[in-house]
Design a protein around this motif. Structure first.
Motif, PDB file in Angstrom:
ATOM      1  N   ILE A 130     -39.856 -33.342  97.107  1.00  0.00           N
ATOM      2  CA  ILE A 130     -40.697 -34.279  96.382  1.00  0.00           C
ATOM      3  C   ILE A 130     -41.873 -33.603  95.653  1.00  0.00           C
ATOM      4  CG2 ILE A 130     -42.220 -35.024  98.301  1.00  0.00           C
ATOM      5  CD1 ILE A 130     -40.648 -37.673  96.243  1.00  0.00           C
ATOM      6  N   TYR A 244     -41.887 -38.720  86.905  1.00  0.00           N
ATOM      7  CA  TYR A 244     -42.355 -37.575  87.701  1.00  0.00           C
ATOM      8  C   TYR A 244     -41.412 -37.259  88.864  1.00  0.00           C
ATOM      9  CZ  TYR A 244     -43.757 -41.678  90.274  1.00  0.00           C
ATOM     10  OH  TYR A 244     -43.728 -42.898  90.894  1.00  0.00           O
ATOM     11  N   CYS A 245     -40.433 -38.120  89.123  1.00  0.00           N
ATOM     12  CA  CYS A 245     -39.796 -38.121  90.452  1.00  0.00           C
ATOM     13  C   CYS A 245     -38.422 -37.464  90.462  1.00  0.00           C
ATOM     14  CB  CYS A 245     -39.708 -39.555  90.956  1.00  0.00           C
ATOM     15  SG  CYS A 245     -39.119 -39.649  92.649  1.00  0.00           S
ATOM     16  N   PRO A 343     -46.118 -48.959  96.834  1.00  0.00           N
ATOM     17  CA  PRO A 343     -46.668 -47.867  96.025  1.00  0.00           C
ATOM     18  C   PRO A 343     -47.091 -48.338  94.637  1.00  0.00           C
ATOM     19  CG  PRO A 343     -44.698 -47.130  97.147  1.00  0.00           C
ATOM     20  CD  PRO A 343     -44.785 -48.615  97.364  1.00  0.00           C
ATOM     21  N   ASP A 383     -49.025 -45.751  97.698  1.00  0.00           N
ATOM     22  CA  ASP A 383     -48.975 -44.328  97.319  1.00  0.00           C
ATOM     23  C   ASP A 383     -49.646 -44.192  95.954  1.00  0.00           C
ATOM     24  OD1 ASP A 383     -47.288 -43.903  99.475  1.00  0.00           O
ATOM     25  OD2 ASP A 383     -45.471 -43.650  98.280  1.00  0.00           O
ATOM     26  N   ILE A 384     -50.416 -43.115  95.787  1.00  0.00           N
ATOM     27  CA  ILE A 384     -51.099 -42.903  94.496  1.00  0.00           C
ATOM     28  C   ILE A 384     -50.981 -41.435  94.085  1.00  0.00           C
ATOM     29  CG2 ILE A 384     -53.372 -42.929  93.335  1.00  0.00           C
ATOM     30  CD1 ILE A 384     -54.127 -45.196  95.345  1.00  0.00           C
ATOM     31  N   ILE A 415     -51.607 -35.052  94.620  1.00  0.00           N
ATOM     32  CA  ILE A 415     -51.856 -34.406  93.327  1.00  0.00           C
ATOM     33  C   ILE A 415     -50.508 -34.287  92.631  1.00  0.00           C
ATOM     34  CG2 ILE A 415     -52.357 -32.132  92.311  1.00  0.00           C
ATOM     35  CD1 ILE A 415     -54.723 -31.929  94.200  1.00  0.00           C
ATOM     36  N   TYR A 416     -50.466 -34.647  91.365  1.00  0.00           N
ATOM     37  CA  TYR A 416     -49.205 -34.566  90.615  1.00  0.00           C
ATOM     38  C   TYR A 416     -48.623 -33.149  90.681  1.00  0.00           C
ATOM     39  CZ  TYR A 416     -46.102 -33.882  86.689  1.00  0.00           C
ATOM     40  OH  TYR A 416     -45.030 -33.525  85.923  1.00  0.00           O
ATOM     41  N   SER A 417     -47.332 -33.079  90.941  1.00  0.00           N
ATOM     42  CA  SER A 417     -46.643 -31.794  91.045  1.00  0.00           C
ATOM     43  C   SER A 417     -45.397 -31.847  90.151  1.00  0.00           C
ATOM     44  CB  SER A 417     -46.255 -31.603  92.522  1.00  0.00           C
ATOM     45  OG  SER A 417     -45.310 -30.603  92.700  1.00  0.00           O
ATOM     46  N   ARG A 419     -41.864 -31.498  88.702  1.00  0.00           N
ATOM     47  CA  ARG A 419     -40.568 -31.191  89.320  1.00  0.00           C
ATOM     48  C   ARG A 419     -39.561 -30.902  88.216  1.00  0.00           C
ATOM     49  NH1 ARG A 419     -41.656 -29.099  92.322  1.00  0.00           N
ATOM     50  NH2 ARG A 419     -40.026 -29.214  93.874  1.00  0.00           N
TER      51      ARG A 419
HETATM   52  N1  5AD Z   1     -45.887 -35.296  92.311  1.00  0.00           N
HETATM   53  C1  5AD Z   1     -46.733 -35.891  93.176  1.00  0.00           C
HETATM   54  N2  5AD Z   1     -46.403 -36.931  93.946  1.00  0.00           N
HETATM   55  C2  5AD Z   1     -45.144 -37.407  93.835  1.00  0.00           C
HETATM   56  N3  5AD Z   1     -44.523 -38.438  94.440  1.00  0.00           N
HETATM   57  C3  5AD Z   1     -43.255 -38.500  93.982  1.00  0.00           C
HETATM   58  N4  5AD Z   1     -43.038 -37.538  93.073  1.00  0.00           N
HETATM   59  C4  5AD Z   1     -44.203 -36.850  92.956  1.00  0.00           C
HETATM   60  C5  5AD Z   1     -44.615 -35.744  92.175  1.00  0.00           C
HETATM   61  N5  5AD Z   1     -43.788 -35.158  91.312  1.00  0.00           N
HETATM   62  C6  5AD Z   1     -45.176 -39.322  95.400  1.00  0.00           C
HETATM   63  C7  5AD Z   1     -45.174 -40.781  94.922  1.00  0.00           C
HETATM   64  C8  5AD Z   1     -44.150 -41.402  95.820  1.00  0.00           C
HETATM   65  C9  5AD Z   1     -44.310 -40.605  97.087  1.00  0.00           C
HETATM   66  C10 5AD Z   1     -43.176 -40.682  98.033  1.00  0.00           C
HETATM   67  O1  5AD Z   1     -44.477 -39.286  96.629  1.00  0.00           O
HETATM   68  O2  5AD Z   1     -46.452 -41.324  95.169  1.00  0.00           O
HETATM   69  O3  5AD Z   1     -44.366 -42.786  96.028  1.00  0.00           O
END
Ligand code: 5AD
Ligand code: SF4
Length: 525
Positions: A130, A244-245, A343, A383-384, A415-417, A419
């Motif tokens: 994730i 993002y996922c 979320p 979730d944020i 923190i955004y990561s 993928r």
């Molecule tokens: N970067 C950061 N957080 C993420 N999530 C999912 N993908 C990413 C990402 N690329 C978080 C979201 C999701 C939780 C399971 O993980 O908030 O609801």
């Protein structure tokens, strides 16, 4: 072999390099010196379909096949006798539950469980993709296992779970960690007995990752982690493709189990004395959309609430698919508990649009209003993500105001990561790390403050707690969760474990409550 013995063995090997060679499986040496292309070409006898993110995105709704005829191949049924396995699980509840299935398969093959790596004959890493730090942890663990493999060439080490579904991860393992014996994907779990056989007898790295998903295997054995709370999959995969996922790629398309199979599993758990079930899916509100008949999560919950099991939870919800019928059913209460994990990811409609969440700040708040009207006692958690590409200060402030407005009881904040393979990963990750960290800190301060305030409301109240066991910090104290998912620590006889008891709350902390037992047994099934 204990730590000391391992050190000594290593020392002996370092002093006697020829012993090292003879000790090692020659195949391992060959693998170590090969490039990954060469490895794929020459050494993989199993089906190898590289994980293909583009292909995953183009998938269609082909028929889902459901199988009820799984069995372990005869020649593998006793292969584990006298041997032990260890599975390390990373990530979400879905992975925890997959581990229960793999433990079930291995147990049926005669293996016993151990938590000592030195004792294990099979080690599986059930991985999570994730965020980048989740992957880094796994690569760290792979590195730690190398000396053990060098000492015990017969040890089988497998990497499975979400990371195996990523092409870049598979390539990295091939290049940097060729001592791994097996890599298999999330759609290949039921193939574990056959893959293990190949790994044991062919002595070559076994790689089986199917991009194709679609099958549901119903009768897989499971060894559940406890006897009080159980997980039940209601669906697999996710079709939302939030930008993002990685999950829609690693877990495949949405496939719902048939309602009767789910109901039967919940009934079975109830009959075995389980007190709580959590229905699992990446996006449970999409449950039923792929079935051939009209059926949704609302209908399923309406059936499950009639089963004689004290507590039913579900996770994870997506606000877009959370319909009025579900709110109506949940409002009936009973064993359907007053806690919803919903979320939100961001409080800014513009950020939500680029995340492809398919709802706005306003429609999220409207849904929260409906839930509060139907279930006035429900607690909400979320979730944020902070620092999504181009997230402005103002947009982040909108997240802060939304958190205040909803009054979440808790939140997982990230923190955004980026993928690899997701649409967002192609955009510049342009929020500097200091800014991301500062936003996360401010958000966490607010979340903690609200969590503490929510806890304080319970002081002096009597709550129902499902007693799970000794608290992690103090074996004299027992702990368990309330209906609204609050952790409670209190002193009580061990005989209350597995039961629902009344506890008076004496002290609120940020993430837990302290209390005292009021009466021994509130409810027994
Ligand atoms: N970067 C950061 N957080 C993420 N999530 C999912 N993908 C990413 C990402 N690329 C978080 C979201 C999701 C939780 C399971 O993980 O908030 O609801
Ligand atoms: Fe990922 Fe979005 Fe699916 Fe959740 S709903 S698993 S965040 S793609």
């Amino acid at each position: 072999m204990n730590e000391q013995q391992r050190k000594e063995a290593n020392q002996i090997k370092q002093e006697n390099p020829t012993d090292v060679k003879s000790d090692l499986d020659s195949n391992l040496d060959r693998l170590k010196n090969m490039e990954s292309d060469e490895l794929i070409g020459k050494y993989f006898q199993s089906t190898y379909e590289p994980p293909n993110l583009k292909k995953a995105k183009k998938r269609r709704r082909e028929d889902v096949e459901i199988h009820y005829d799984f069995s372990i191949p005869a020649e593998m049924q006793r292969i584990g006798e006298g041997k032990k396995f260890l599975i390390r699980t990373y990530g979400c509840q879905m992975n925890e539950h997959d581990t229960e299935v793999m433990a079930g398969l291995l147990t049926e093959m005669g293996y016993e469980t151990t938590d000592n790596t030195d004792e294990a004959d099979v080690i599986l890493l059930n991985t999570c993709a994730i965020r980048e730090n989740a992957e880094n942890k796994v690569f760290g663990e792979i590195g730690h296992l190398k000396p053990l493999k060098l000492e015990k060439p017969d040890l089988i080490i497998g990497v499975c779970g979400c990371m195996s579904q990523e092409e870049s991860v598979v390539n990295k393992i091939l290049k940097k960690h060729p001592f791994i014996d097996m890599i298999f994907g999330t759609h290949n779990i039921h193939r574990l007995p056959s893959l293990l056989k190949e790994a044991m007898f062919s002595k070559e790295m076994v790689l089986e990752v199917w991009s194709k998903e679609g099958d549901i295997i119903e009768n897989l054995p499971k060894v559940r982690k406890g006897k009080i709370k159980g997980w039940v999959n209601i669906m697999y995969g996710c079709d939302k493709f939030c930008t993002y996922c990685i999950v829609p790629y690693t877990r495949g398309k949405e496939r719902s189990r048939l309602p009767e199979d789910i109901i039967q599993e919940v009934r079975h758990l109830a009959a075995q004395g389980y007190q709580e079930v959590t229905l699992l899916g990446q996006n449970v509100n999409a449950y039923g959309k792929d079935l051939e008949f009209e059926y949704g999560l609302g209908q399923l919950m309406d059936e499950i609430r009639k089963i004689d099991i004290p507590r039913v939870r579900f996770t994870t919800s997506h606000p877009r698919d959370f319909d009025d019928h579900l709110v109506e059913v949940l409002a009936k209460g009973g064993n359907l508990l007053d806690h919803i994990h919903l979320p939100v990811q961001s409080g800014s409609s513009e950020v939500l649009r680029v995340m492809a969440r398919r709802y706005t700040r306003e429609s999220y708040l409207e849904l929260v209003g409906k839930i509060r009207a139907g279930m006035p006692n429900a607690t909400l958690t979320t979730d944020i993500i902070v620092g999504f590409p181009n997230e402005t200060d103002e947009q982040f402030e909108e997240t802060m105001t939304l958190v205040r407005e909803v009054g979440f009881d808790g939140a997982y904040t990230f923190i955004y990561s980026p993928r690899e393979g997701t649409p967002a990963a192609k955009w510049e990750d342009n929020i500097p790390m200091e800014v991301k960290k500062e936003r996360l800190q401010r958000l966490n301060a607010l979340v903690n403050e609200q969590a503490k305030q929510a806890m304080q409301k319970y002081e002096g109240e009597i709550v129902k707690v499902l007693v799970e066991g000794e608290s992690k910090k103090n074996p004299d104290v027992l702990s368990g969760y309330t209906e609204r998912n609050k952790l409670v620590n209190f002193k009580a006889p061990k005989s209350t474990i597995g039961k629902i008891v009344n506890v008076r709350i004496t002290e609120a902390r940020t993430w837990s409550l302290n209390g005292e037992l009021v009466e021994e047994v509130a409810e027994v099934l």
